[in-house]
Design a protein around this motif. Structure first.
Motif, PDB file in Angstrom:
ATOM      1  N   ASP A  57       0.816  -1.215   0.000  1.00  0.00           N
ATOM      2  CA  ASP A  57       0.000   0.000   0.000  1.00  0.00           C
ATOM      3  C   ASP A  57       0.848   1.264   0.000  1.00  0.00           C
ATOM      4  OD1 ASP A  57      -2.301  -1.655   0.276  1.00  0.00           O
ATOM      5  OD2 ASP A  57      -1.924  -1.773   2.429  1.00  0.00           O
ATOM      6  N   SER A 227       6.307  -5.951  -5.565  1.00  0.00           N
ATOM      7  CA  SER A 227       6.504  -4.536  -5.248  1.00  0.00           C
ATOM      8  C   SER A 227       7.774  -4.328  -4.443  1.00  0.00           C
ATOM      9  CB  SER A 227       5.304  -3.997  -4.463  1.00  0.00           C
ATOM     10  OG  SER A 227       4.141  -4.019  -5.253  1.00  0.00           O
ATOM     11  N   THR A 397      -2.511   8.925  -0.612  1.00  0.00           N
ATOM     12  CA  THR A 397      -2.180   7.768  -1.447  1.00  0.00           C
ATOM     13  C   THR A 397      -0.942   7.075  -0.867  1.00  0.00           C
ATOM     14  OG1 THR A 397      -0.679   8.780  -3.068  1.00  0.00           O
ATOM     15  CG2 THR A 397      -3.053   9.034  -3.437  1.00  0.00           C
ATOM     16  N   PHE A 408       5.460   4.094 -11.950  1.00  0.00           N
ATOM     17  CA  PHE A 408       4.007   4.026 -12.116  1.00  0.00           C
ATOM     18  C   PHE A 408       3.527   5.145 -13.042  1.00  0.00           C
ATOM     19  CE2 PHE A 408       4.552   2.288  -7.717  1.00  0.00           C
ATOM     20  CZ  PHE A 408       4.187   0.989  -8.006  1.00  0.00           C
ATOM     21  N   ASP A 416      -4.357  -0.326 -17.241  1.00  0.00           N
ATOM     22  CA  ASP A 416      -4.266  -0.937 -15.914  1.00  0.00           C
ATOM     23  C   ASP A 416      -3.590  -0.003 -14.921  1.00  0.00           C
ATOM     24  OD1 ASP A 416      -5.518  -3.221 -16.784  1.00  0.00           O
ATOM     25  OD2 ASP A 416      -3.642  -4.283 -17.235  1.00  0.00           O
ATOM     26  N   GLU A 417      -2.531   0.691 -15.384  1.00  0.00           N
ATOM     27  CA  GLU A 417      -1.794   1.574 -14.485  1.00  0.00           C
ATOM     28  C   GLU A 417      -2.612   2.803 -14.113  1.00  0.00           C
ATOM     29  OE1 GLU A 417       0.621   1.560 -11.961  1.00  0.00           O
ATOM     30  OE2 GLU A 417       1.544   0.378 -13.565  1.00  0.00           O
ATOM     31  N   ARG A 419      -5.800   3.078 -14.094  1.00  0.00           N
ATOM     32  CA  ARG A 419      -6.898   2.653 -13.229  1.00  0.00           C
ATOM     33  C   ARG A 419      -6.420   2.469 -11.789  1.00  0.00           C
ATOM     34  NH1 ARG A 419     -11.963   0.877 -13.696  1.00  0.00           N
ATOM     35  NH2 ARG A 419     -12.756  -0.576 -12.106  1.00  0.00           N
ATOM     36  N   SER A 420      -5.224   1.912 -11.642  1.00  0.00           N
ATOM     37  CA  SER A 420      -4.658   1.735 -10.305  1.00  0.00           C
ATOM     38  C   SER A 420      -4.415   3.090  -9.635  1.00  0.00           C
ATOM     39  CB  SER A 420      -3.350   0.945 -10.393  1.00  0.00           C
ATOM     40  OG  SER A 420      -2.723   0.848  -9.143  1.00  0.00           O
ATOM     41  N   ASN A 423      -7.768   4.596  -8.588  1.00  0.00           N
ATOM     42  CA  ASN A 423      -8.284   3.977  -7.368  1.00  0.00           C
ATOM     43  C   ASN A 423      -7.554   4.493  -6.129  1.00  0.00           C
ATOM     44  OD1 ASN A 423     -10.143   2.449  -8.804  1.00  0.00           O
ATOM     45  ND2 ASN A 423      -8.791   0.664  -8.970  1.00  0.00           N
ATOM     46  N   SER A 424      -6.236   4.695  -6.262  1.00  0.00           N
ATOM     47  CA  SER A 424      -5.454   5.219  -5.135  1.00  0.00           C
ATOM     48  C   SER A 424      -5.923   6.614  -4.742  1.00  0.00           C
ATOM     49  CB  SER A 424      -3.965   5.253  -5.493  1.00  0.00           C
ATOM     50  OG  SER A 424      -3.462   3.961  -5.716  1.00  0.00           O
TER      51      SER A 424
END
Length: 470
Positions: A57, A227, A397, A408, A416-417, A419-420, A423-424
């Motif tokens: 996270d 990660s 975040t 990132f 995909d990136e 969207r991630s 969301n953050s």
């Protein structure tokens, strides 16, 4: 002073604690600004205390054990700088006592004495940023425990001691990743102590692997392994090396301790009265210095608090020099000169008591106030590598360390990136977005719904801020 600590009396431990408090009290009571790295650690600890998981996270390259310390301080001491100072002082005193004990037990000197511990304590204060809880300081504690196991080889040569050496060097690298280089030093030193069997030498590597293997398995089951590898392990050698302080600034701090090391090692190696085992310990401590230099090379940045890795070697050889002085008066004068010089350099550089033509060696390492940030809300994200904008703020975040997070934002054209990232932001909306490199504007252009909630503000220093609308 020298004669007082020559007596190997356990009560000298009390004086070690008292002396440490006396030396550090002026720093503790001063208003010296935070180090920029201290802002980094405080921000990390506060984010983890919110219940976020490291490397899953929160994206940062601080090693796991150090991150755990910062989480504990944020959780139970509200991220107090005082807690950093107190825990750092405790670790320093513990290291001093441990160093003295291991040298006496291994008979590294011709007499059992408290001089090595005293010199270790003084040398642990030649830079004021040794007094904060850095990953390097935490790592050094484990390195010294590993060294203690290492020095038992000549006496015991047991498999358990060899395994322990690898385990503690593994823990040290989990507090400060570049400390992995000390495993190589440990294996070489084991060979020096006539542990010639390859199987036995391999035990040190097994101990190191047990520590890291257990942690990597834990990360795998918590979906944070990839990660962690990208954020921490691959940051060694991939990211550009950052000199927070230049070499000439570092030499202002290191110059005199370096001379002490040179004089002490020259005096030690020019004396032929040591037995083979004592000579082996001297060689190990010389290898320690080389390994500490290698760890600096592998670090992603260079700054003065990393120099604490050199303290054991400085203390070891300086203690040898002082104990070989036959005339007590000369010994006392030399001890007083070394002590006053080290502390004088520390206080002069910390409080700015320097010649007018000489800038403080810490000017690039200390935090600087950012005018206008106080009105921009509590939760902030920074697109850039300046932690000053996070001083007194909370991280919004999980994007903390730009060296880790920029990968990132370099892929925002990937569905995909983006969207991630979206969301953050949705889960932890920033009150302010600090855009130091233009990436913030680029990301917001892909997040049109979020962009509508912000207005552009320019601070007095020219920094672009996107402030959330009321």
């Amino acid at each position: 002073m020298l004669s007082f600590f020559k007596v190997n009396d356990p009560l000298r431990v009390i004086f070690i604690f008292i002396l440490l408090v006396i030396i550090r009290l002026p720093i503790w009571l001063s208003d010296i600004p935070l180090l920029t790295e201290e802002i980094h650690w405080l921000t990390l600890g506060a984010k983890l205390a919110e219940g976020k998981a490291m490397y899953r996270d929160v994206w940062d390259n601080v090693a796991p054990i150090s991150a755990g310390f910062y989480w504990l301080i944020a959780k139970f001491f509200d991220g107090s700088r005082t807690a950093y100072f107190i825990i750092a002082a405790f670790l320093t005193a513990l290291q001093s006592i441990m160093f003295n004990s291991m040298m006496n037990r291994s008979e590294a000197y011709k007499q059992k004495t408290f001089v090595p511990g005293f010199i270790y304590l003084i040398a642990s204060n030649f830079s004021f940023d040794f007094m904060t809880l850095s990953p390097t300081l935490i790592s050094l504690t484990f390195l010294l425990i590993g060294l203690r196991s290492l020095l038992r080889m000549e006496r015991t040569d047991t498999e358990q001691s060899i395994l322990n050496t690898g385990v503690f060097f593994g823990l040290a690298s989990m507090a400060y990743l570049p400390s992995f280089s000390f495993l190589l030093m440990g294996i070489f030193a084991l060979a020096t102590f006539r542990v010639s069997s390859f199987q036995r030498l391999f035990l040190a590597f097994i101990g190191f692997s047990l520590v890291w293997g257990s942690y990597l398995i834990y990360l795998y089951y918590n979906q944070a392994l990839e990660s962690f590898v990208q954020a921490s392990l691959m940051s060694i050698g991939w990211n550009e090396h950052d000199f927070i302080q230049s070499w000439d600034q570092i030499l202002i701090i290191l110059g005199f301790p370096l001379l002490m090391f040179i004089f002490g090692s020259f005096r030690t190696f020019s004396n032929n009265a040591f037995i083979n085992y004592q000579q082996s310990i001297q060689q190990v401590m010389l290898i320690w210095v080389i390994t500490a230099i290698i760890s600096l090379i592998f670090s992603i940045y260079t700054t003065t608090f990393q120099l604490i890795l050199f303290v054991p070697a400085i203390a070891f050889f300086t203690a040898h020099e002082l104990l070989m002085i036959r005339r007590s008066l000369i010994g006392e004068i030399t001890t007083a000169f070394y002590t006053l010089s080290l502390l004088g350099i520390m206080y002069a550089t910390a409080f700015g008591f320097l010649p007018k033509n000489l800038d403080s060696p810490y000017q690039d390492a200390l935090s600087q106030p950012i005018n206008g940030m106080e009105t921009l809300g509590e939760r902030v994200i920074v697109f850039g590598d300046d932690f000053n904008y996070l001083k007194g703020k909370k991280l919004a975040t999980g994007y903390l360390n730009w060296e880790v997070c920029n990968r990132f934002f370099d892929q925002v054209d990937s569905y995909d990136e983006i969207r991630s990232i979206y969301n953050s932001f949705e889960e932890d909306m920033p009150d302010a977005i600090v855009d130091l490199n233009g990436k913030g504007e680029q990301v917001l252009s892909y997040l049109s719904i979020i962009k509508e909630q912000y207005e552009k503000v320019i601070l007095d220093n020219g920094a672009i801020i996107y402030k959330r609308k009321n």
